[in-house]
Design an enzyme around this catalytic site. Structure first.
Site, PDB file in Angstrom:
ATOM      1  N   HIS A   1       8.748 -21.335  74.255  1.00  0.00           N
ATOM      2  CA  HIS A   1       8.241 -20.729  72.787  1.00  0.00           C
ATOM      3  C   HIS A   1       7.160 -21.460  72.209  1.00  0.00           C
ATOM      4  CE1 HIS A   1      12.590 -19.095  73.126  1.00  0.00           C
ATOM      5  NE2 HIS A   1      11.670 -17.972  73.235  1.00  0.00           N
TER       6      HIS A   1
ATOM      7  N   ARG B   1       3.953 -21.062  72.566  1.00  0.00           N
ATOM      8  CA  ARG B   1       3.364 -20.192  71.834  1.00  0.00           C
ATOM      9  C   ARG B   1       3.955 -19.004  71.941  1.00  0.00           C
ATOM     10  NH1 ARG B   1      -2.952 -21.138  71.599  1.00  0.00           N
ATOM     11  NH2 ARG B   1      -3.149 -23.118  72.453  1.00  0.00           N
TER      12      ARG B   1
ATOM     13  N   LYS C   1      10.335 -13.184  81.298  1.00  0.00           N
ATOM     14  CA  LYS C   1      10.320 -12.067  82.330  1.00  0.00           C
ATOM     15  C   LYS C   1      11.766 -11.367  82.203  1.00  0.00           C
ATOM     16  CE  LYS C   1       7.914 -11.921  85.868  1.00  0.00           C
ATOM     17  NZ  LYS C   1       6.617 -11.728  86.264  1.00  0.00           N
TER      18      LYS C   1
HETATM   19  N1  GLU Z   1       4.312  -9.009  85.980  1.00  0.00           N
HETATM   20  C1  GLU Z   1       3.070  -9.463  85.991  1.00  0.00           C
HETATM   21  C2  GLU Z   1       2.897 -10.936  86.158  1.00  0.00           C
HETATM   22  O1  GLU Z   1       3.961 -11.437  86.905  1.00  0.00           O
HETATM   23  C3  GLU Z   1       2.135  -9.308  84.588  1.00  0.00           C
HETATM   24  C4  GLU Z   1       2.789  -9.919  83.343  1.00  0.00           C
HETATM   25  C5  GLU Z   1       2.131  -9.473  81.990  1.00  0.00           C
HETATM   26  O2  GLU Z   1       1.031  -8.702  81.843  1.00  0.00           O
HETATM   27  O3  GLU Z   1       2.735  -9.814  81.026  1.00  0.00           O
HETATM   28  O4  GLU Z   1       2.111 -11.536  85.981  1.00  0.00           O
END
Ligand code: GLU
Length: 473
Positions: free
Chosen positions: A65, A67, A107
């Site tokens: 966090h 940013r 993620k």
């Molecule tokens: N899933 C993509 C990555 O692993 C894009 C993530 C995004 O655009 O926030 O970088």
């Protein structure tokens, strides 16, 4: 899965972090704070599929966090687990810092195999997952902004956006709650090709780097270099196509779910993709032979290997058989830490994921900015630029007495559209980050591989963010 006795994906990321951290002078407590995954939200929710209820397992991990908002894709795969989302969220933090995208890393993952569900069921699952995120305050333009990843795309992002607006009526910046949306629904032109295009720019930078090419015995330049690609999804398809059309590279092998194909003459990626859409398979594509196992694509003799599927593909058990001079990590985490040690010893160049596939999040950042500004890029200046260029060309014509051809004139006197600006911003980002990585390697003799150097660049930036905040005075 990694081979037996190999570190998990998250352990691999931590091991790579430690290798780089040991080469910095940053305070220990600060490094420990950067390294850890801040929050993980694990959820289970019911969705009615047909006549039955199914319990869906899902996650959202926010690694850092320092940013805000945090940023990162959402993946739909049967292999999703907590270790994986934590690893992927960590990589997002380093990736964003490396390419100066001012976000923390996150993620998400939903443990389903999308091909087993109808579109209606996928919509139900996506909307319910979004609701769970809203409920726990894990989504919002200033909080956490998802995007596509393995198994998801613009369609899923549109569902997320729509669900969000239902709950947050009147929120003026709501469109910035998710990126990778369809262009017609507050998306940005060039987002779907962005990761693949970034992969091409990164490969091009490395192949034009004379000292690195000398070390592996390759001439500089992309033209004529042979390529093998694992995965013809969004990233693999665009990367392959652009390497072929703009880099004049030769794709000699492609692997997908159903098998692998090979052709010494080269495989036309655009035609192959159309063929697969029509027949449901890459196999029997005219002019190609079939390899006996799909993993054989990883082992073909080629200049550049592009793993563009999932993590843990290059492992202790196959690393010795990899013949590519350059491994271009379009996927996140395709090389385990054990495999990396073997490959680096052999002298293989590994272009690390956190750099090479950063094009996706870079253009996501542009999309988010577009959403916050409520205006398409180029709208203000396009016409003004065109008129200025036109005046210059007219002046040259007048002074020289030589008329410029109509086609040439319209080529020169052209203001930038959104797609031109997005591509230009992406190219600039990939070139600048590569320069920063190489500067670390040139200054620090102990840093001999691109991943460690990329980590050091990222760690320095994240540390200065923390220090500027006064958290670690
Ligand atoms: N899933 C993509 C990555 O692993 C894009 C993530 C995004 O655009 O926030 O970088």
């Amino acid at each position: 899965m990694a081979a037996k006795h190999e570190p998990s994906f998250y352990d691999s990321v931590q091991r790579n972090f430690d290798r780089a951290a040991a080469l910095t002078n940053l305070p220990k407590g600060l490094l420990a704070q950067i390294r850890e995954c801040n929050s993980v939200y694990q959820m289970r929710f019911p969705v009615k599929i047909g006549k039955e209820y199914k319990v869906i397992e899902a996650y959202r991990a926010q690694h850092s966090h320092h940013r805000l908002p945090t940023k990162g894709g959402i993946r739909y795969s049967q292999k999703v687990n907590q270790d994986e989302v934590m690893a992927l969220a960590s990589l997002m933090t380093y990736k964003c810092a490396l390419v100066d995208v001012p976000f923390g890393g996150a993620k998400g993952g939903v443990k389903i195999s999308p091909r087993e569900y109808s579109v209606e069921d996928l919509e139900k699952i996506t909307r319910r997952y979004t609701t769970e995120l809203i409920r726990k305050n894990f989504i919002g333009p200033g909080i956490d902004v998802p995007a596509p990843d393995y198994g998801t795309g613009a369609r899923e992002m549109a569902w997320i956006f729509d669900t969000y607006t239902v709950f947050k009526g009147g929120e003026i910046d709501a469109a910035g709650c998710v990126t990778g949306k369809p262009v017609t629904q507050n998306g940005i032109r060039g987002r779907s090709e962005a990761t693949g295009r970034g992969v091409y720019y990164g490969i091009r930078e490395v192949l034009n780097d004379k000292p690195l090419m000398d070390a592996v015995g390759l001439s500089t330049g992309t033209a004529g270099k042979t390529v093998a690609i694992q995965g013809l999804g969004n990233v693999g398809y665009h990367a392959g196509k652009i390497c072929q059309t703009e880099g004049e590279m030769k794709i000699i092998s492609v692997a997908e779910y159903e098998g692998a194909i090979y052709s010494e003459e080269g495989i036309d990626i655009e035609k192959l993709s159309k063929f697969r859409k029509r027949t449901g398979s890459i196999l029997n594509f005219p002019g190609t032979s079939q390899l006996d196992q799909r993993k054989k694509t990883l082992e073909v003799e080629c200049d550049v290997l592009i793993p563009a599927a999932l993590e843990n593909q290059l492992r202790k058990d196959n690393a010795k058989r990899i013949k590519a001079k350059v491994i271009a990590e379009a996927a996140n985490g395709p090389t385990t830490a054990d495999a990396e040690a073997i490959l680096l010893k052999k002298g293989t160049i590994i272009i690390p994921d956190m750099y090479l596939n950063a094009g996706g999040v870079t253009v996501s950042y542009f999309e988010w900015l577009k959403n916050l500004s409520h205006m398409r890029f180029g709208r203000i200046e396009k016409r003004f630029d065109e008129n200025t260029y036109l005046r210059i060309v007219n002046l040259i014509e007048k002074k020289t007495g030589k008329p410029v051809g109509v086609t040439e004139k319209s080529m020169i006197a052209r203001g930038a559209d959104e797609i031109d600006l997005v591509r230009s911003g992406l190219e600039e980002t990939m070139v600048t980050a590569y320069e920063q990585i190489r500067t670390v390697m040139k200054r620090r003799k102990k840093v001999t591989d691109l991943r460690t150097a990329a980590f050091i660049v990222a760690l320095n930036k994240i540390s200065s963010d923390y220090l500027n905040m006064g958290v670690f005075p």
